[in-house]
Scaffold this motif. Structure first.
Motif, short mmCIF file in Angstrom:
data_model
loop_
_atom_site.label_atom_id
_atom_site.label_comp_id
_atom_site.label_asym_id
_atom_site.label_seq_id
_atom_site.Cartn_x
_atom_site.Cartn_y
_atom_site.Cartn_z
N ILE A 126 0.80 -1.40 -0.23
CA ILE A 126 -0.11 0.12 -0.13
C ILE A 126 0.71 1.43 0.13
O ILE A 126 0.44 2.66 -0.38
N ARG A 127 2.07 1.12 0.74
CA ARG A 127 2.83 2.26 0.30
C ARG A 127 3.16 2.51 -0.71
O ARG A 127 3.53 3.74 -0.66
N PHE A 128 4.21 1.73 -1.09
CA PHE A 128 4.89 1.63 -2.27
C PHE A 128 4.08 1.74 -3.47
O PHE A 128 4.51 2.34 -4.75
N PRO A 147 0.18 1.95 -4.17
CA PRO A 147 -1.66 2.46 -2.95
C PRO A 147 -3.05 1.83 -4.56
O PRO A 147 -3.67 1.75 -3.93
N VAL A 186 0.84 8.79 2.01
CA VAL A 186 -0.29 7.63 2.55
C VAL A 186 -1.80 9.13 2.83
O VAL A 186 -1.09 9.15 3.93
N TYR A 188 -6.31 4.21 3.40
CA TYR A 188 -5.51 3.56 3.15
C TYR A 188 -4.75 3.43 4.51
O TYR A 188 -4.01 2.85 5.32
#
Lengths: 289, 379
Positions: free
Chosen positions: A275-277, A279, B149, B153
């Motif tokens: 998710i961090r890299f 999304p 983010v 998320y």
């Protein structure tokens, strides 16, 4: 070699259940942007519906699939109409509202039929096992695999080859322009949510012979389903399929090498990093606007 | 207040904002005088601790716009820090040879693991209960916010991280007590004062921490950093264009909130007399969000009261099982209604009512002007 194939087949079986559960969530999240925490409860409702149809009406699992879909879809429609449609432009609050709805559904079921575990019978026609690449596999698991792929196909056709699907895609792109072309966005949203809920209900009914049915059975599914959707990419149905089977194989494989807990922890960590890299998910080509 | 009043009324305004906070704390401190029942007092102390936890979520969610679905992670870490120190202080009956905790003996662990060693010192444990959650949160915050983010998320990542830590704690039974947690603890003793879970001293310790966390959180929301954090919540990219390091402020509020949650966790161990993996479970974490939303996410006192009232009500009704089940149903409905119609929670409702009363008592023309000014900032 046999063990390897066995692992692959186990992974496919886990993956097909994941796909069944995640498909409805993917539709709802991808097209409406709603984080539906009540999704697990729709799964639970479907499983209970299967139990009710079987115990009180004597209907077999296969015969009751269509009515279960309709019943749970009706639930979804009501919830969209009277709760979620009031939350336009507040995406974070949909998490809270759907969670509250989930608690209510769970508790209502607990009050009505009690919290004992319930069991649903395997359809007799599918209770034997068959040979897949020389490995004996329960026919029901093969059936689940086929159904999950078929439901994916049906959903894809619905999204891409029907008028309703086209309207939905128009709304996703630009709601106000779509509305000015005479598309009733509210109605399409309610239908979409109902369809997603119905799929969840089907998933619940289909997995009910494999696991015991209880009011809080949905909680585990909703987390897994979310991971599938996030991994696959928000607006990509094909991505959902790919990620469901990747996650299925991964958890099957790591659980074989380590144990279930470690498998779960590693898969979760991998998703956090993802998710961090990325999304937007693994399988979407879309770049950030 | 109209925005352009001379600064002499700035103090007045501060007092007006502090008033609800101080009144609530006064009630909290006065309660043992009215309530002459140690068992009930222990229950109230428990709800107050949950209130502190909810304040910490209000800080990151209501003021920072960071919906942390894993807030119980910091709470659990604090709780385990305290439990580890108190476990090592138990009388030898409850431990193995050379003070080895009983569950380690059962799991055939021969030596105290290195990371347990420093917990022989209580001051280390208390410091760790604050600093470890803050550092973990800062690292997670750095990981998330440096990558920009946002929104949903953040919620998913915080939730998943908490579940991972929870799984690890349950899995590493020989070092953490696993599913059972850490039980059979010694009493906390600071400067010769013993804090019995059912004693007055513990209650006042908790009450003091309520006051402390409310004041620290309040001071933060009024500080420059606090204002920038609120600006980020309302419009992140605009703040970034002004040249502020958005991620840095987010990391800070995230870590501060975790430290307060860690404090609550330590107190919870003292009040409950054990630590358990459920303290960093999904259930508690989501309940905190409910309490915060019902009380009012943008009001520290509101969040605190939301937790105390809702958790307290739940506890009071848990005497009869059938009633509790119905209550959970009602609670779910109440929660949905609050989210739909009262985004600012009960605190928002109270503020609106207060404003309405003030307006009614003033001349119509002036009343409107005052009302507009007062919608800004609240305690």
């Amino acid at each position: 070699m046999d063990q390897f194939i066995e692992q692959i087949v186990t992974g496919l079986s886990i993956g097909s259940i994941l796909l069944l559960v995640a498909l409805g969530l993917s539709i709802i999240y991808g097209s409406m942007g709603i984080i539906n925490l009540a999704h697990g409860e729709f799964v639970m409702l479907g499983a209970y519906a299967a139990w009710v149809f079987h115990t009180y009406l004597g209907l077999g699992l296969l015969a009751s699939l269509v009515p279960i879909f309709l019943v749970v879809a009706a639930f979804g429609w009501v919830i969209e109409r009277y709760v979620l449609s009031l939350l336009n432009n507040r995406p974070l609050d949909t998490i809270l509202a759907t969670w509250g709805v989930g608690i209510m559904l769970q508790q209502a079921v607990r009050l009505m039929v009690g919290s004992e575990l319930r069991y649903v019978q395997l359809p007799p026609a599918l209770s034997n096992s068959m040979d897949v690449f020389g490995i004996p596999v329960s026919s029901y698991r093969v059936f689940l695999f086929v159904v999950s792929i078929a439901l994916f196909g049906a959903t894809w056709l619905l999204m891409n080859r029907t008028t309703v699907g086209m309207k939905l895609r128009a709304i996703i792109q630009d709601r106000s322009v779509a509305a000015s072309f005479g598309i009733n966005a509210k109605r399409v949203y309610a239908l979409t949510f109902a369809y997603g809920a119905g799929l969840a209900g089907l998933a619940g009914a289909l997995v009910s012979p494999l696991k015991s049915v209880s009011p809080d059975m949905g909680t585990g599914y909703v987390v897994d389903a979310f991971m599938v959707v996030v991994l696959g990419g928000v607006q990509s149905l094909a991505g959902t399929v790919a990620s469901a089977f990747i996650l299925g194989e991964l958890s099957g494989g790591i659980a074989f090498l380590q144990n279930d807990t470690v498998a779960k922890a590693i898969v979760l960590l991998a998703i956090v990093v993802l998710i961090r890299f990325r999304p937007e998910g693994l399988f979407t080509a879309r770049v950030r606007a | 207040m109209p925005p352009n009043v001379p600064s002499s009324s700035g103090l007045q305004r501060l007092i007006a904002q502090l008033a609800p906070l101080l009144i609530v704390c006064a009630v909290v401190f006065a309660l043992p005088v009215l309530l002459n029942n140690d068992f009930l007092l222990n229950k109230v102390a428990r709800y107050l601790v949950l209130g502190i936890l909810t304040i910490s979520l209000g800080l990151s969610w209501g003021f920072g716009g960071i919906l942390n679905l894993g807030q119980a992670m910091s709470f659990g870490l604090g709780s385990y820090a305290m439990a580890m120190a108190l476990k090592l202080k138990t009388v030898p009956v409850h431990t193995g040879a050379s003070g080895l905790p009983d569950f380690m003996v059962w799991n055939n662990v021969a030596h105290l693991p290195w990371f347990w060693e420093p917990f022989r010192s209580l001051s280390f444990a208390i410091a760790a209960g604050l600093i470890v959650p803050a550092l973990v949160a800062a690292a997670l915050g750095w990981f998330m916010f440096r990558g920009r983010v946002t929104g949903v998320y953040v919620s998913i990542i915080t939730l998943a991280t908490m579940v991972v830590i929870n799984l690890v704690i349950i899995d590493q039974q020989s070092y953490t007590g696993g599913f059972n947690g850490i039980t059979d603890l010694a009493q906390l003793e600071i400067f010769g004062v013993a804090f019995d879970a059912y004693g007055r001293a513990t209650y006042y310790l908790v009450a003091g921490c309520v006051l402390l966390s409310l004041l620290v959180a309040f001071a933060f929301t009024k500080s420059k950093a606090g204002l920038i954090v609120q600006a980020i919540r309302d419009h992140e990219s605009r703040v970034r264009y002004f040249g502020y390091d958005v991620a840095l402020y987010q990391i800070f509020v995230f870590a501060l909130s975790a430290a307060i949650a860690g404090l609550a966790g330590m107190l919870y161990t003292v009040v409950m007399e054990f630590a358990s993996p459920t303290f960093l479970g999904v259930q508690l974490s989501l309940s905190v969000v409910v309490w915060c939303a019902v009380g009012g996410r943008q009001s520290l006192v509101g969040a605190f009261l939301g937790a105390v009232l809702v958790a307290g009500m739940q506890g009071a009704l848990s005497e009869s099982a059938a009633f509790l089940e119905t209550w959970t149903l009602v609670m779910g409905a109440l929660f949905v209604l609050v989210v739909l119609f009262l985004p600012k929670g009960l605190a928002g409702l109270a503020q609106a009512a207060l404003r309405w009363i003030v307006q009614r008592r003033q001349a119509p023309g002036r009343g409107v002007a005052q009302g507009v000014g007062q919608t800004e900032g609240s305690t």
